[in-house]
Write an enzyme that holds these catalytic residues in place. Sequence first.
Site, PDB file in Angstrom:
ATOM      1  N   SER A 141     -94.837 -55.878 -55.102  1.00 24.08           N
ATOM      2  CA  SER A 141     -96.009 -54.737 -55.705  1.00 24.08           C
ATOM      3  C   SER A 141     -97.179 -55.125 -55.849  1.00 24.08           C
ATOM      4  CB  SER A 141     -95.407 -53.712 -56.771  1.00 24.08           C
ATOM      5  OG  SER A 141     -96.864 -53.687 -57.372  1.00 24.08           O
ATOM      6  N   TYR A 177     -90.620 -52.713 -64.777  1.00 25.29           N
ATOM      7  CA  TYR A 177     -91.383 -52.364 -63.308  1.00 25.29           C
ATOM      8  C   TYR A 177     -91.905 -53.765 -62.858  1.00 25.29           C
ATOM      9  CZ  TYR A 177     -93.364 -50.960 -59.150  1.00 25.29           C
ATOM     10  OH  TYR A 177     -93.465 -50.785 -57.969  1.00 25.29           O
TER      11      TYR A 177
HETATM   12  P1  NAD Z   1     -90.067 -43.465 -53.062  1.00 26.64           P
HETATM   13  O1  NAD Z   1     -89.822 -42.766 -54.673  1.00 26.64           O
HETATM   14  O2  NAD Z   1     -90.866 -42.635 -52.311  1.00 26.64           O
HETATM   15  O3  NAD Z   1     -88.463 -44.405 -52.567  1.00 26.64           O
HETATM   16  C1  NAD Z   1     -87.581 -45.003 -53.306  1.00 26.64           C
HETATM   17  C2  NAD Z   1     -86.943 -45.145 -52.740  1.00 26.64           C
HETATM   18  O4  NAD Z   1     -85.599 -45.076 -53.265  1.00 26.64           O
HETATM   19  C3  NAD Z   1     -85.711 -43.455 -52.271  1.00 26.64           C
HETATM   20  O5  NAD Z   1     -85.392 -43.711 -50.694  1.00 26.64           O
HETATM   21  C4  NAD Z   1     -84.891 -43.548 -53.792  1.00 26.64           C
HETATM   22  O6  NAD Z   1     -83.451 -42.520 -53.054  1.00 26.64           O
HETATM   23  C5  NAD Z   1     -84.674 -44.714 -53.283  1.00 26.64           C
HETATM   24  N1  NAD Z   1     -83.563 -45.265 -54.434  1.00 26.64           N
HETATM   25  C6  NAD Z   1     -83.875 -44.539 -56.041  1.00 26.64           C
HETATM   26  N2  NAD Z   1     -83.127 -45.238 -56.543  1.00 26.64           N
HETATM   27  C7  NAD Z   1     -81.852 -45.958 -55.522  1.00 26.64           C
HETATM   28  C8  NAD Z   1     -81.354 -46.351 -56.372  1.00 26.64           C
HETATM   29  N3  NAD Z   1     -80.206 -45.779 -57.401  1.00 26.64           N
HETATM   30  N4  NAD Z   1     -80.144 -46.608 -55.019  1.00 26.64           N
HETATM   31  C9  NAD Z   1     -80.116 -46.528 -53.730  1.00 26.64           C
HETATM   32  N5  NAD Z   1     -81.500 -46.122 -53.632  1.00 26.64           N
HETATM   33  C10 NAD Z   1     -82.476 -45.444 -54.764  1.00 26.64           C
HETATM   34  O7  NAD Z   1     -90.826 -44.713 -53.575  1.00 26.64           O
HETATM   35  P2  NAD Z   1     -91.428 -45.577 -53.289  1.00 26.64           P
HETATM   36  O8  NAD Z   1     -93.339 -45.207 -53.409  1.00 26.64           O
HETATM   37  O9  NAD Z   1     -91.797 -45.662 -51.422  1.00 26.64           O
HETATM   38  O10 NAD Z   1     -91.600 -47.065 -53.529  1.00 26.64           O
HETATM   39  C11 NAD Z   1     -90.579 -47.797 -52.587  1.00 26.64           C
HETATM   40  C12 NAD Z   1     -90.518 -49.408 -53.165  1.00 26.64           C
HETATM   41  O11 NAD Z   1     -92.326 -49.571 -53.012  1.00 26.64           O
HETATM   42  C13 NAD Z   1     -90.684 -49.679 -54.750  1.00 26.64           C
HETATM   43  O12 NAD Z   1     -89.332 -50.932 -54.455  1.00 26.64           O
HETATM   44  C14 NAD Z   1     -91.585 -49.964 -55.509  1.00 26.64           C
HETATM   45  O13 NAD Z   1     -91.341 -50.194 -56.405  1.00 26.64           O
HETATM   46  C15 NAD Z   1     -92.454 -50.021 -54.425  1.00 26.64           C
HETATM   47  N6  NAD Z   1     -93.712 -49.874 -54.301  1.00 26.64           N
HETATM   48  C16 NAD Z   1     -93.942 -48.579 -54.184  1.00 26.64           C
HETATM   49  C17 NAD Z   1     -96.684 -48.412 -54.384  1.00 26.64           C
HETATM   50  C18 NAD Z   1     -96.367 -47.104 -54.000  1.00 26.64           C
HETATM   51  O14 NAD Z   1     -97.804 -46.832 -54.428  1.00 26.64           O
HETATM   52  N7  NAD Z   1     -95.291 -45.613 -53.592  1.00 26.64           N
HETATM   53  C19 NAD Z   1     -96.665 -49.233 -54.813  1.00 26.64           C
HETATM   54  C20 NAD Z   1     -96.109 -50.677 -54.966  1.00 26.64           C
HETATM   55  C21 NAD Z   1     -94.302 -50.969 -54.997  1.00 26.64           C
END
Ligand code: NAD
Length: 261
Positions: free
Chosen positions: A143, A156
């Site tokens: 991130s 985080y």
């Molecule tokens: P999201 O909530 O849409 O997806 C997260 C996924 O992880 C889902 O499929 C959920 O079911 C799964 N998950 C959650 N807990 C779990 C567990 N215990 N075991 C297995 N799977 C699990 O979130 P996102 O926004 O797509 O984020 C995905 C990654 O990207 C994360 O690591 C997040 O920190 C990172 N990220 C997101 C953003 C953003 O703006 N959306 C920005 C920077 C980094």
Amino acid sequence: MAYTVSLAGKTAIVTGSTSGIGLGIARELAGAGADVVLNSYTDDAADHALAEEIARDHGVTARYIQADMSDPDQCRALIEKSGACDILVNNAGIQHVAPVEQFPAAKWDAIIAINLSSAFHTTAAALPMMREAGWGRIVNVASAHGLTASPYKAAYVAAKHGIMGLTKTVALETAEEPITSNAICPGYVLTPLVEAQIPDTMAEYDMDRETVIREVMLKRQPSKDFATVEQMGGTAIFLCSDAAAQITGTSISVDGGWTAL
Ligand code: NAD
């Protein structure tokens, strides 16, 4: 000349891939020809249907394997059950926001387990398979918070900084092999997780949707535009390409200029 990458014959495991960035990356990898393993902690018909949809759309093998990334044994079992792991995308992640002195210890533990320790366990299980296959790509979804901090996100930010350290260490341990270890550092990406925050933020600040997006959510993202899950997938494909064979132990920011500030 168009630049194309074929990942045919490679198996990609993407943790946390029933939604958002993980699902976007899995779809793009399948589009490049990789067989994919989707994962989350649930075991619903909808999870398996996503895998069937990807297989149908892209003519690849796609499977869903349930495994809770907060449990070290299940992290390692996910890799073993997959049978092969040429590309490992450590993406599963959760968030909790609170001042550090009020941050629930259980939330701290869960975020460190899911956002950081899971990548240690999956990497440890996947490396022998990559060595056996003579090729491997590890892509950790970190991130902008792996490079910079924000208040109220202690766990985080700590986990995301930690995964940057893991990325570099694994890169050094595999440096003389055809295996790379890198991170993608997204800024704000419009995933269901982020979309769901918009109505509450509109109410909290008494602002319309556009103003909330521009002035609150994208305050630190100079492009004033969300990154997309397809862009995360394209970046992952680049890191899996031959062009990136000498790129290891580093990160690519896809954050609209956030970390240039
Ligand atoms: P999201 O909530 O849409 O997806 C997260 C996924 O992880 C889902 O499929 C959920 O079911 C799964 N998950 C959650 N807990 C779990 C567990 N215990 N075991 C297995 N799977 C699990 O979130 P996102 O926004 O797509 O984020 C995905 C990654 O990207 C994360 O690591 C997040 O920190 C990172 N990220 C997101 C953003 C953003 O703006 N959306 C920005 C920077 C980094």
